[in-house]
Scaffold this active site. Structure first.
Site, PDB file in Angstrom:
ATOM      1  N   ALA A  23       0.835  -1.204   0.000  1.00 15.53           N
ATOM      2  CA  ALA A  23       0.000   0.000   0.000  1.00 15.53           C
ATOM      3  C   ALA A  23       0.867   1.250   0.000  1.00 15.53           C
ATOM      4  O   ALA A  23       0.581   2.227  -0.701  1.00 15.53           O
ATOM      5  CB  ALA A  23      -0.930  -0.005   1.207  1.00 15.53           C
ATOM      6  N   TYR A  26       2.281   1.722  -3.473  1.00 12.59           N
ATOM      7  CA  TYR A  26       1.280   2.256  -4.394  1.00 12.59           C
ATOM      8  C   TYR A  26       1.037   3.740  -4.136  1.00 12.59           C
ATOM      9  O   TYR A  26       0.839   4.519  -5.078  1.00 12.59           O
ATOM     10  CB  TYR A  26      -0.032   1.491  -4.282  1.00 12.59           C
ATOM     11  N   ALA A  33       3.190   9.815  -9.875  1.00 16.08           N
ATOM     12  CA  ALA A  33       2.321  10.020 -11.040  1.00 16.08           C
ATOM     13  C   ALA A  33       1.714  11.417 -10.995  1.00 16.08           C
ATOM     14  O   ALA A  33       1.618  12.088 -12.027  1.00 16.08           O
ATOM     15  CB  ALA A  33       1.221   8.960 -11.075  1.00 16.08           C
ATOM     16  N   ALA A  40      -0.093  21.493 -12.209  1.00 19.80           N
ATOM     17  CA  ALA A  40      -0.671  22.184 -11.050  1.00 19.80           C
ATOM     18  C   ALA A  40      -0.189  21.542  -9.750  1.00 19.80           C
ATOM     19  O   ALA A  40       0.136  22.243  -8.791  1.00 19.80           O
ATOM     20  CB  ALA A  40      -2.201  22.144 -11.128  1.00 19.80           C
ATOM     21  N   PHE A  41      -0.117  20.209  -9.701  1.00 20.11           N
ATOM     22  CA  PHE A  41       0.370  19.529  -8.501  1.00 20.11           C
ATOM     23  C   PHE A  41       1.832  19.880  -8.244  1.00 20.11           C
ATOM     24  O   PHE A  41       2.224  20.108  -7.097  1.00 20.11           O
ATOM     25  CB  PHE A  41       0.185  18.016  -8.633  1.00 20.11           C
ATOM     26  N   ARG A  42       2.638  19.937  -9.296  1.00 16.00           N
ATOM     27  CA  ARG A  42       4.046  20.319  -9.118  1.00 16.00           C
ATOM     28  C   ARG A  42       4.155  21.711  -8.509  1.00 16.00           C
ATOM     29  O   ARG A  42       4.951  21.942  -7.593  1.00 16.00           O
ATOM     30  CB  ARG A  42       4.795  20.249 -10.455  1.00 16.00           C
ATOM     31  N   GLU A  79      -6.100  18.223  -5.469  1.00 19.79           N
ATOM     32  CA  GLU A  79      -5.477  18.233  -6.800  1.00 19.79           C
ATOM     33  C   GLU A  79      -5.200  16.812  -7.284  1.00 19.79           C
ATOM     34  O   GLU A  79      -5.426  16.485  -8.460  1.00 19.79           O
ATOM     35  CB  GLU A  79      -4.189  19.047  -6.791  1.00 19.79           C
ATOM     36  N   SER A 108     -12.437  20.284 -11.033  1.00 19.59           N
ATOM     37  CA  SER A 108     -11.795  21.598 -11.080  1.00 19.59           C
ATOM     38  C   SER A 108     -12.395  22.550 -10.050  1.00 19.59           C
ATOM     39  O   SER A 108     -11.680  23.316  -9.395  1.00 19.59           O
ATOM     40  CB  SER A 108     -11.929  22.181 -12.493  1.00 19.59           C
TER      41      SER A 108
END
Length: 136
Positions: A23, A26, A33, A40-42, A79, A108
């Site tokens: 887990a 993952y 990923a 946006a996550f970066r 996000e 969004s």
């Protein structure tokens, strides 16, 4: 995108430390990923690298610090969920569909609300801890 050769329900068959280990792996794959697939996550991770330590400095109590930090982490969580929704919709097919648009728009909107919440919490903390002292 990696494909795991194991059975789809392999994780449900595991117990104890093996389940926890897989887990965790993952989850790390999901974070990687998110980093790879979402600009946006970066950006949010980069801001979190500044804002999380700043929450320790800005918060006057452990509760204020926790709320400031939680608001930042919540943005990243939402996000990642939005990116997951988008990936699932894109897997279905590239053609336009009203329900696909709805799912992406709702994801969004959730990101927008988390950003507004985070901004409001931080603005209130800055006002309470700095500006009100200068003005009052």
């Amino acid at each position: 995108m990696s494909v795991h050769p194991e059975a789809p329900n392999a994780q449900k068959q595991r117990r104890g430390l093996s389940r926890l280990w897989h887990a965790g792996r993952y989850s790390l794959e999901g974070l990687c990923a998110g980093w790879r697939e979402s600009a946006a996550f970066r950006l949010e991770v980069m801001l979190a690298l500044l804002m999380l330590p700043a929450s320790c400095w800005l918060g006057r109590t452990w509760l204020e610090t926790a709320v400031l930090a939680a608001a930042v982490v919540a943005v990243m969580v939402v996000e990642l969920l939005n990116t997951g929704i988008e990936a699932a919709i894109d897997r279905i097919g590239p053609e336009w569909h009203a329900l696909s648009k709805l799912a992406k728009d709702l994801g969004s909107a959730a990101v927008l609300l988390s950003l507004l919440l985070c901004g409001g919490i931080w603005a209130a903390a800055i006002y309470q801890n700095w500006i009100s002292e200068v003005l009052g």
